[in-house]
Design a protein around this motif. Structure first.
Motif, PDB file in Angstrom:
ATOM      1  N   LYS A  22     -19.134 -15.745  -2.971  1.00  0.00           N
ATOM      2  CA  LYS A  22     -17.824 -16.134  -2.461  1.00  0.00           C
ATOM      3  C   LYS A  22     -17.903 -17.375  -1.587  1.00  0.00           C
ATOM      4  O   LYS A  22     -16.900 -18.047  -1.359  1.00  0.00           O
ATOM      5  CB  LYS A  22     -17.203 -14.983  -1.665  1.00  0.00           C
ATOM      6  CG  LYS A  22     -16.907 -13.746  -2.506  1.00  0.00           C
ATOM      7  CD  LYS A  22     -16.265 -12.655  -1.666  1.00  0.00           C
ATOM      8  CE  LYS A  22     -15.951 -11.417  -2.501  1.00  0.00           C
ATOM      9  NZ  LYS A  22     -15.330 -10.339  -1.694  1.00  0.00           N
ATOM     10  N   ARG A  23     -19.105 -17.661  -1.055  1.00  0.00           N
ATOM     11  CA  ARG A  23     -19.304 -18.817  -0.187  1.00  0.00           C
ATOM     12  C   ARG A  23     -20.443 -19.655  -0.745  1.00  0.00           C
ATOM     13  O   ARG A  23     -21.098 -19.277  -1.716  1.00  0.00           O
ATOM     14  CB  ARG A  23     -19.636 -18.371   1.241  1.00  0.00           C
ATOM     15  CG  ARG A  23     -18.511 -17.627   1.930  1.00  0.00           C
ATOM     16  CD  ARG A  23     -18.951 -17.175   3.315  1.00  0.00           C
ATOM     17  NE  ARG A  23     -19.902 -16.077   3.241  1.00  0.00           N
ATOM     18  CZ  ARG A  23     -20.776 -15.776   4.187  1.00  0.00           C
ATOM     19  NH1 ARG A  23     -20.853 -16.515   5.272  1.00  0.00           N
ATOM     20  NH2 ARG A  23     -21.586 -14.742   4.071  1.00  0.00           N
ATOM     21  N   HIS A  24     -20.663 -20.804  -0.109  1.00  0.00           N
ATOM     22  CA  HIS A  24     -21.763 -21.669  -0.504  1.00  0.00           C
ATOM     23  C   HIS A  24     -22.924 -21.514   0.473  1.00  0.00           C
ATOM     24  O   HIS A  24     -22.711 -21.365   1.672  1.00  0.00           O
ATOM     25  CB  HIS A  24     -21.306 -23.138  -0.554  1.00  0.00           C
ATOM     26  CG  HIS A  24     -20.367 -23.422  -1.677  1.00  0.00           C
ATOM     27  ND1 HIS A  24     -18.992 -23.258  -1.553  1.00  0.00           N
ATOM     28  CD2 HIS A  24     -20.594 -23.840  -2.952  1.00  0.00           C
ATOM     29  CE1 HIS A  24     -18.419 -23.579  -2.705  1.00  0.00           C
ATOM     30  NE2 HIS A  24     -19.363 -23.928  -3.573  1.00  0.00           N
ATOM     31  N   TYR A  25     -24.139 -21.561  -0.068  1.00  0.00           N
ATOM     32  CA  TYR A  25     -25.342 -21.390   0.733  1.00  0.00           C
ATOM     33  C   TYR A  25     -26.282 -22.564   0.495  1.00  0.00           C
ATOM     34  O   TYR A  25     -26.377 -23.088  -0.630  1.00  0.00           O
ATOM     35  CB  TYR A  25     -26.073 -20.090   0.365  1.00  0.00           C
ATOM     36  CG  TYR A  25     -25.306 -18.845   0.742  1.00  0.00           C
ATOM     37  CD1 TYR A  25     -25.564 -18.180   1.937  1.00  0.00           C
ATOM     38  CD2 TYR A  25     -24.304 -18.340  -0.085  1.00  0.00           C
ATOM     39  CE1 TYR A  25     -24.852 -17.038   2.293  1.00  0.00           C
ATOM     40  CE2 TYR A  25     -23.591 -17.202   0.270  1.00  0.00           C
ATOM     41  CZ  TYR A  25     -23.880 -16.556   1.457  1.00  0.00           C
ATOM     42  OH  TYR A  25     -23.166 -15.436   1.811  1.00  0.00           O
ATOM     43  N   GLY A  38     -23.353 -21.578  -5.023  1.00  0.00           N
ATOM     44  CA  GLY A  38     -22.058 -20.986  -4.748  1.00  0.00           C
ATOM     45  C   GLY A  38     -21.074 -21.275  -5.865  1.00  0.00           C
ATOM     46  O   GLY A  38     -21.457 -21.731  -6.953  1.00  0.00           O
ATOM     47  N   LEU A  49     -20.093 -30.332   1.713  1.00  0.00           N
ATOM     48  CA  LEU A  49     -20.760 -29.108   2.144  1.00  0.00           C
ATOM     49  C   LEU A  49     -22.146 -29.407   2.710  1.00  0.00           C
ATOM     50  O   LEU A  49     -22.550 -28.852   3.740  1.00  0.00           O
ATOM     51  CB  LEU A  49     -20.876 -28.131   0.967  1.00  0.00           C
ATOM     52  CG  LEU A  49     -19.570 -27.501   0.488  1.00  0.00           C
ATOM     53  CD1 LEU A  49     -19.742 -26.868  -0.883  1.00  0.00           C
ATOM     54  CD2 LEU A  49     -19.095 -26.449   1.494  1.00  0.00           C
ATOM     55  N   SER A 204     -14.196 -12.133   5.219  1.00  0.00           N
ATOM     56  CA  SER A 204     -14.446 -13.544   5.507  1.00  0.00           C
ATOM     57  C   SER A 204     -14.677 -13.746   7.001  1.00  0.00           C
ATOM     58  O   SER A 204     -14.360 -12.884   7.823  1.00  0.00           O
ATOM     59  CB  SER A 204     -13.271 -14.401   5.036  1.00  0.00           C
ATOM     60  OG  SER A 204     -13.071 -14.254   3.647  1.00  0.00           O
ATOM     61  N   HIS A 205     -15.218 -14.917   7.330  1.00  0.00           N
ATOM     62  CA  HIS A 205     -15.496 -15.246   8.729  1.00  0.00           C
ATOM     63  C   HIS A 205     -14.228 -15.802   9.402  1.00  0.00           C
ATOM     64  O   HIS A 205     -14.180 -16.950   9.828  1.00  0.00           O
ATOM     65  CB  HIS A 205     -16.652 -16.247   8.820  1.00  0.00           C
ATOM     66  CG  HIS A 205     -17.962 -15.634   8.453  1.00  0.00           C
ATOM     67  ND1 HIS A 205     -18.896 -16.277   7.679  1.00  0.00           N
ATOM     68  CD2 HIS A 205     -18.488 -14.416   8.748  1.00  0.00           C
ATOM     69  CE1 HIS A 205     -19.949 -15.492   7.516  1.00  0.00           C
ATOM     70  NE2 HIS A 205     -19.724 -14.358   8.162  1.00  0.00           N
ATOM     71  N   ALA A 235     -25.462 -20.059   5.291  1.00  0.00           N
ATOM     72  CA  ALA A 235     -24.160 -20.227   4.634  1.00  0.00           C
ATOM     73  C   ALA A 235     -23.454 -21.443   5.197  1.00  0.00           C
ATOM     74  O   ALA A 235     -23.682 -21.843   6.319  1.00  0.00           O
ATOM     75  CB  ALA A 235     -23.303 -18.989   4.847  1.00  0.00           C
TER      76      ALA A 235
END
Length: 236
Positions: A22-25, A38, A49, A204-205, A235
């Protein structure tokens, strides 16, 4: 291969689309370009990013590219566990079929048929097995403790190797932890547990997520900073 300039540092990266995330790492490894993983995005967003984490990437590259202080582990070397490094004793036991590692509460003891030293490649699976066993024994108990303490409930918890993160809470609210969490100080281990338990409520954050973390662990920022400095993926 795409690259960007961050001060005096040139950052090259490769992108691996992963629809399950769901997120990029970002992951930094010795001798390799930065790995960005991601959901599929174009080159311009990839660059944004990477730039967002450029300072973190530069610090981690400096760390992982440092020459290894020891290519061989010998008596007197130190191995990490629960935020500390412990004296390591290497014993030559010719009759053994394979090397073993155990922890005696104050030191690591390695017994090997190969001699009075052991290479890092041979040590890695022994240490990984030790972390995995301790994670099953101690980390999963901390999950149960924090469930009672917080009132938050996971549908299960297990130990799993990740490529680029310490832990995860999946869509079914099952918590998963990398064995290397056992390298971290106990307070940071607890933060990782609390962080993932809070994801059972807020995926989510968001501000609501961090407010929930703060209610359970008021000093979470201090633990988060220690985790940020640890050498695994991060992340964005």
């Amino acid at each position: 291969m795409p690259r960007l300039q961050y001060g005096q540092t040139t950052i090259e990266w490769r992108f691996k689309a992963d629809a399950t995330l769901k997120r990029h790492y970002v992951t930094v490894e010795r001798g390799h370009p930065v790995l960005l993983r991601g959901p599929a995005v174009g080159l311009e967003e990839q660059e944004a990013l990477v730039r967002r984490r450029a300072r973190w990437i530069r610090e981690k590259q400096a760390l992982v590219e440092m020459p290894l202080a020891e290519e061989l582990i010998v008596t007197g070397s130190r191995l990490r566990y629960c935020g500390r490094t412990y004296f390591t004793e290497v014993r030559h036991v010719p009759k053994l079929a394979y090397s073993t590692l155990r922890f005696t509460a104050s030191r690591f003891v390695i017994e090997t048929p190969a001699g009075r030293s052991i290479g890092l490649d041979a040590l890695a699976p022994l240490l990984a097995g030790f972390y995995r066993d301790r994670a099953h024994e101690k980390l999963l108990a901390r999950v149960r403790h924090w469930e009672r303490q917080s009132g938050l409930q996971a549908r299960g918890a297990r130990i799993r190797h990740f490529q680029s993160r310490w832990a995860s809470c999946n869509a079914q609210n099952v918590l998963e932890f990398h064995p290397r969490v056992m390298e971290l100080p106990a307070s940071v281990q607890d933060y990782v547990v609390v962080h993932e338990l809070c994801h059972t409520v807020e995926k989510s954050h968001t501000r609501a997520f961090w407010a929930l973390v703060a209610r359970q662990m008021p000093d979470w920022r201090r633990q988060h900073e220690v985790l940020e400095r640890a050498a695994l993926g991060d992340a964005v």
